[in-house]
Design a protein around this motif. Structure first.
Motif, short mmCIF file in Angstrom:
data_model
loop_
_atom_site.label_atom_id
_atom_site.label_comp_id
_atom_site.label_asym_id
_atom_site.label_seq_id
_atom_site.Cartn_x
_atom_site.Cartn_y
_atom_site.Cartn_z
N SER A 12 0.58 -1.18 -0.47
CA SER A 12 -0.09 0.31 0.05
C SER A 12 1.09 1.65 0.17
CB SER A 12 -0.91 0.39 1.26
OG SER A 12 -1.70 -0.92 1.24
N ARG A 13 0.02 2.57 -0.15
CA ARG A 13 1.40 3.62 -0.79
C ARG A 13 1.10 4.30 1.08
NH1 ARG A 13 2.50 7.00 -5.43
NH2 ARG A 13 1.79 6.05 -6.92
N LEU A 14 2.11 4.52 1.04
CA LEU A 14 1.68 5.27 2.62
C LEU A 14 0.69 5.54 2.98
CD1 LEU A 14 3.30 6.12 5.40
CD2 LEU A 14 4.13 7.87 4.08
N ASP A 15 -0.34 6.58 2.39
CA ASP A 15 -1.39 7.20 1.95
C ASP A 15 -2.34 5.94 1.65
OD1 ASP A 15 -3.08 9.51 3.26
OD2 ASP A 15 -2.39 10.69 1.64
N ALA A 16 -2.71 4.82 2.24
CA ALA A 16 -3.34 4.09 1.68
C ALA A 16 -4.31 4.20 1.05
CB ALA A 16 -4.25 2.78 3.32
#
Length: 181
Positions: A12-16
């Protein structure tokens, strides 16, 4: 002897809310994968340089991916904001990807060629002139080889293997690092 293929990863991207990133999303492009954590002092030292590399080379096809591991998501977001990082960041809170890459400490940086092979490994911060030159040389090789229509040559393979051996030897001599294995 050819360079090893990097283990696949999907995180997942850091900003889910921004979805997931798969390493395979970047097939055909050179990729720099940097393993870091917000609490890591050397990671703080190298972050501005990695951002500079990203900004200078992304138009030419280079992808820099930051992989935050063994960390809290909120702390990682604060780190990204503090250092104004704009390259893609993925999150691996429990650190499940570390063993596949043989990561034994933070930071560690892997340079992958257009075919996903590991062509450079930098254990520790990329903050010395020597390490920065190694990273830049690996990146320049991509662009020079692409301009010549060639794949990475024996020079890069031999250099990478020698550096991997040197990295392992340093780890064996460093009891703190060896204890993490």
């Amino acid at each position: 002897m050819s360079n090893p293929v990097a283990p696949s990863l999907t995180l997942s991207r850091l900003d889910a809310a921004d979805g997931k990133i798969r390493l395979s999303d970047f097939a055909g492009k050179p990729v720099v994968v940097n393993f870091w954590a917000s609490w890591c002092i050397p990671c703080k030292e190298e972050a501005p340089f990695l951002e500079q590399v990203w900004r200078e080379s992304r138009a030419r096809g280079l992808v820099v991916v930051g992989l935050d591991a063994k960390d809290f998501r909120r702390d990682a977001r604060d780190f990204v904001e503090r250092f104004e990082l704009t390259f893609p960041i993925v999150y691996d809170g429990p650190g499940d990807t570390l063993s596949g890459y043989g990561v034994t400490g933070f930071p560690e940086t892997f340079v992958l060629d257009r075919e996903g092979r590991v062509v450079e490994v930098l254990a520790g911060a990329v903050n010395s002139d020597e390490d920065r030159a190694r990273l830049r040389d690996a990146i320049i090789d991509f662009f020079e080889d692409a301009a010549n229509g060639q794949k990475l040559g024996a020079r890069t393979t031999a250099r990478t293997l020698a550096q991997m051996v040197a990295s392992i030897q340093r780890q064996e001599k460093d009891p703190v690092r060896a204890a993490r294995l």
